[in-house]
Scaffold this motif. Sequence first.
Motif, PDB file in Angstrom:
ATOM      1  N   ILE A  98      32.930 -15.507  49.021  1.00 18.76           N
ATOM      2  CA  ILE A  98      32.172 -14.756  50.224  1.00 18.76           C
ATOM      3  C   ILE A  98      30.587 -14.430  50.020  1.00 18.76           C
ATOM      4  CG2 ILE A  98      32.567 -13.092  52.137  1.00 18.76           C
ATOM      5  CD1 ILE A  98      35.585 -12.872  51.444  1.00 18.76           C
ATOM      6  N   LYS A  99      29.947 -15.479  50.546  1.00 17.14           N
ATOM      7  CA  LYS A  99      28.451 -15.328  50.137  1.00 17.14           C
ATOM      8  C   LYS A  99      27.713 -14.625  51.264  1.00 17.14           C
ATOM      9  CE  LYS A  99      28.955 -18.076  46.504  1.00 17.14           C
ATOM     10  NZ  LYS A  99      28.808 -17.291  45.115  1.00 17.14           N
ATOM     11  N   THR A 100      26.930 -13.664  50.868  1.00 14.03           N
ATOM     12  CA  THR A 100      25.923 -13.050  51.921  1.00 14.03           C
ATOM     13  C   THR A 100      24.750 -13.820  51.788  1.00 14.03           C
ATOM     14  OG1 THR A 100      26.978 -11.174  51.478  1.00 14.03           O
ATOM     15  CG2 THR A 100      24.908 -10.930  52.276  1.00 14.03           C
ATOM     16  N   TYR A 101      24.018 -13.991  53.199  1.00 13.53           N
ATOM     17  CA  TYR A 101      22.895 -14.604  53.516  1.00 13.53           C
ATOM     18  C   TYR A 101      22.084 -13.635  54.289  1.00 13.53           C
ATOM     19  CZ  TYR A 101      25.241 -18.600  51.692  1.00 13.53           C
ATOM     20  OH  TYR A 101      26.085 -19.646  50.915  1.00 13.53           O
ATOM     21  N   ILE A 102      20.638 -13.496  53.970  1.00 10.02           N
ATOM     22  CA  ILE A 102      20.075 -12.729  54.713  1.00 10.02           C
ATOM     23  C   ILE A 102      18.939 -13.344  55.409  1.00 10.02           C
ATOM     24  CG2 ILE A 102      18.254 -10.617  54.432  1.00 10.02           C
ATOM     25  CD1 ILE A 102      21.104 -10.163  53.646  1.00 10.02           C
ATOM     26  N   VAL A 103      18.838 -13.329  56.950  1.00 13.13           N
ATOM     27  CA  VAL A 103      17.840 -14.128  57.629  1.00 13.13           C
ATOM     28  C   VAL A 103      16.760 -13.434  58.224  1.00 13.13           C
ATOM     29  CG1 VAL A 103      17.683 -16.044  59.462  1.00 13.13           C
ATOM     30  CG2 VAL A 103      19.955 -15.648  57.819  1.00 13.13           C
ATOM     31  N   GLU A 125      10.252  -1.177  46.911  1.00 11.03           N
ATOM     32  CA  GLU A 125      10.680  -0.016  47.304  1.00 11.03           C
ATOM     33  C   GLU A 125      12.185   0.324  47.391  1.00 11.03           C
ATOM     34  OE1 GLU A 125       9.898   3.206  51.194  1.00 11.03           O
ATOM     35  OE2 GLU A 125       8.585   1.324  50.799  1.00 11.03           O
ATOM     36  N   TYR A 126      12.833  -0.790  48.023  1.00  9.03           N
ATOM     37  CA  TYR A 126      14.349  -0.566  48.411  1.00  9.03           C
ATOM     38  C   TYR A 126      15.220  -1.424  47.184  1.00  9.03           C
ATOM     39  CZ  TYR A 126      12.715   1.144  52.674  1.00  9.03           C
ATOM     40  OH  TYR A 126      12.078   1.898  53.595  1.00  9.03           O
ATOM     41  N   LYS A 127      14.672  -1.857  46.130  1.00 10.18           N
ATOM     42  CA  LYS A 127      15.429  -2.371  45.022  1.00 10.18           C
ATOM     43  C   LYS A 127      16.078  -3.452  45.576  1.00 10.18           C
ATOM     44  CE  LYS A 127      13.275   0.607  42.640  1.00 10.18           C
ATOM     45  NZ  LYS A 127      12.090   0.349  41.797  1.00 10.18           N
ATOM     46  N   PHE A 128      15.727  -4.415  46.536  1.00  8.81           N
ATOM     47  CA  PHE A 128      16.414  -5.520  47.279  1.00  8.81           C
ATOM     48  C   PHE A 128      16.133  -6.929  46.658  1.00  8.81           C
ATOM     49  CE2 PHE A 128      17.474  -7.958  51.046  1.00  8.81           C
ATOM     50  CZ  PHE A 128      18.760  -7.687  51.387  1.00  8.81           C
ATOM     51  N   ASP A 129      16.962  -7.338  45.940  1.00 11.05           N
ATOM     52  CA  ASP A 129      16.701  -8.635  45.241  1.00 11.05           C
ATOM     53  C   ASP A 129      17.508  -9.999  46.226  1.00 11.05           C
ATOM     54  OD1 ASP A 129      19.262  -8.183  44.456  1.00 11.05           O
ATOM     55  OD2 ASP A 129      18.778  -8.200  42.398  1.00 11.05           O
ATOM     56  N   LEU A 130      18.294  -9.722  47.131  1.00 10.24           N
ATOM     57  CA  LEU A 130      18.867 -10.816  47.732  1.00 10.24           C
ATOM     58  C   LEU A 130      17.681 -11.907  48.370  1.00 10.24           C
ATOM     59  CD1 LEU A 130      21.869  -9.110  49.857  1.00 10.24           C
ATOM     60  CD2 LEU A 130      22.014 -10.406  47.653  1.00 10.24           C
ATOM     61  N   PRO A 131      18.005 -13.183  48.298  1.00  6.07           N
ATOM     62  CA  PRO A 131      17.065 -14.148  48.920  1.00  6.07           C
ATOM     63  C   PRO A 131      16.886 -13.854  50.380  1.00  6.07           C
ATOM     64  CG  PRO A 131      18.423 -15.359  47.347  1.00  6.07           C
ATOM     65  CD  PRO A 131      18.842 -13.687  47.390  1.00  6.07           C
ATOM     66  N   ILE A 132      15.700 -13.916  50.916  1.00  3.05           N
ATOM     67  CA  ILE A 132      15.486 -13.797  52.191  1.00  3.05           C
ATOM     68  C   ILE A 132      15.221 -15.287  52.856  1.00  3.05           C
ATOM     69  CG2 ILE A 132      14.096 -12.977  54.252  1.00  3.05           C
ATOM     70  CD1 ILE A 132      13.730 -10.443  52.315  1.00  3.05           C
ATOM     71  N   LEU A 143      27.534  -5.352  48.927  1.00  7.66           N
ATOM     72  CA  LEU A 143      28.513  -6.431  49.719  1.00  7.66           C
ATOM     73  C   LEU A 143      28.434  -7.734  48.990  1.00  7.66           C
ATOM     74  CD1 LEU A 143      30.179  -6.439  52.131  1.00  7.66           C
ATOM     75  CD2 LEU A 143      28.185  -7.528  53.316  1.00  7.66           C
ATOM     76  N   ASP A 144      27.170  -8.098  48.574  1.00  5.31           N
ATOM     77  CA  ASP A 144      27.071  -9.440  47.987  1.00  5.31           C
ATOM     78  C   ASP A 144      27.720  -9.299  46.402  1.00  5.31           C
ATOM     79  OD1 ASP A 144      25.702 -12.123  47.702  1.00  5.31           O
ATOM     80  OD2 ASP A 144      24.754 -11.038  45.923  1.00  5.31           O
ATOM     81  N   LYS A 145      27.533  -8.299  45.964  1.00 11.42           N
ATOM     82  CA  LYS A 145      28.220  -8.114  44.441  1.00 11.42           C
ATOM     83  C   LYS A 145      29.631  -8.124  44.415  1.00 11.42           C
ATOM     84  CE  LYS A 145      24.204  -5.851  42.188  1.00 11.42           C
ATOM     85  NZ  LYS A 145      23.756  -4.447  41.547  1.00 11.42           N
ATOM     86  N   LYS A 146      30.380  -7.578  45.737  1.00 14.17           N
ATOM     87  CA  LYS A 146      31.731  -7.274  45.513  1.00 14.17           C
ATOM     88  C   LYS A 146      32.312  -8.416  46.176  1.00 14.17           C
ATOM     89  CE  LYS A 146      35.204  -4.685  47.931  1.00 14.17           C
ATOM     90  NZ  LYS A 146      35.577  -3.440  48.708  1.00 14.17           N
ATOM     91  N   LYS A 176      21.007  -1.225  50.388  1.00 11.17           N
ATOM     92  CA  LYS A 176      21.890  -0.941  49.355  1.00 11.17           C
ATOM     93  C   LYS A 176      23.387  -1.414  49.750  1.00 11.17           C
ATOM     94  CE  LYS A 176      23.951   2.994  46.647  1.00 11.17           C
ATOM     95  NZ  LYS A 176      23.952   4.318  46.332  1.00 11.17           N
ATOM     96  N   ASN A 177      23.497  -1.022  50.879  1.00 10.75           N
ATOM     97  CA  ASN A 177      25.094  -1.701  51.566  1.00 10.75           C
ATOM     98  C   ASN A 177      24.996  -3.178  51.356  1.00 10.75           C
ATOM     99  OD1 ASN A 177      24.100   0.704  52.730  1.00 10.75           O
ATOM    100  ND2 ASN A 177      26.239   1.046  53.645  1.00 10.75           N
ATOM    101  N   LEU A 178      23.954  -3.878  51.791  1.00 12.25           N
ATOM    102  CA  LEU A 178      24.072  -5.210  51.457  1.00 12.25           C
ATOM    103  C   LEU A 178      24.049  -5.888  50.070  1.00 12.25           C
ATOM    104  CD1 LEU A 178      21.710  -6.268  54.596  1.00 12.25           C
ATOM    105  CD2 LEU A 178      24.229  -6.256  54.569  1.00 12.25           C
ATOM    106  N   THR A 179      23.534  -5.204  49.187  1.00  9.84           N
ATOM    107  CA  THR A 179      23.327  -5.598  47.503  1.00  9.84           C
ATOM    108  C   THR A 179      24.755  -5.292  47.096  1.00  9.84           C
ATOM    109  OG1 THR A 179      21.130  -5.037  47.646  1.00  9.84           O
ATOM    110  CG2 THR A 179      22.394  -5.095  45.553  1.00  9.84           C
TER     111      THR A 179
END
Length: 217
Positions: A109-114, A131-138, A100-103, A95-98
């Motif tokens: 300032i882009k967020t990248y999940i590796v 389950e975690y409603k996480f949609d950032l690209p991995i 962070l990316d929106k804000k 949730k925090n990372l999602t």
Amino acid sequence: MKKNVLLLFNFSTIIVSSFAQTVSKRKRNLFFKSRAEVGILYFTILFSVLFLSSAAQKLPTDGEQFFDYKILKQNKASIVVFFDPECPICQKYTKNLTELDKKYGIEGIKTYIVYPFKVLEKSSLAEFREEYKFDLPIIFDAKRKLLKKLKGNYSPEVFLLDNKRKTLYHGAIDNWFYGLGRNRATPTEFYLLDAIANYKKGEAIKVKFVEPVGCLL
């Protein structure tokens, strides 16, 4: 990049020159009807080497896109997070990372999940996202090239990079966790957010590293 192109250019020159020198003049005429054909072979080899080198720098994602490390220069800053969907602490930060990316995404300032392991099973990844409603690209860093470049050791471990890809801060996102399976009700220190605030104001980053708490990579 210029240095790599020069090295590849020299490498291609050596390949073609060595090949030409090992073939006698008579036999060479059988292979090449004109100097133009030699030139075509030369540039074909050069293009192939450059193309393969460029492709090797790109990493696949769980979508249809590819991640190119060079693109970070186009951002105002970049947040790179080494992340394992199976790590309980990473799961807590979804949730925090999602957010962070929106804000900060709209500010450049882009967020990248590796994910620095072999590719996850599609079914497992789909269950995690649901389950975690996480949609950032991995981004899949199966050979750990990006992990080694940034010298990451944990998941989650965050890196704040400027537009020259220089590391401004890395380590823990905040102080929510102070041990494996041990966390505060809410964090009281926000290392990443403080570093971003310093950077946006043009100030020196006060805290450049905090030991992460997470799964060892």
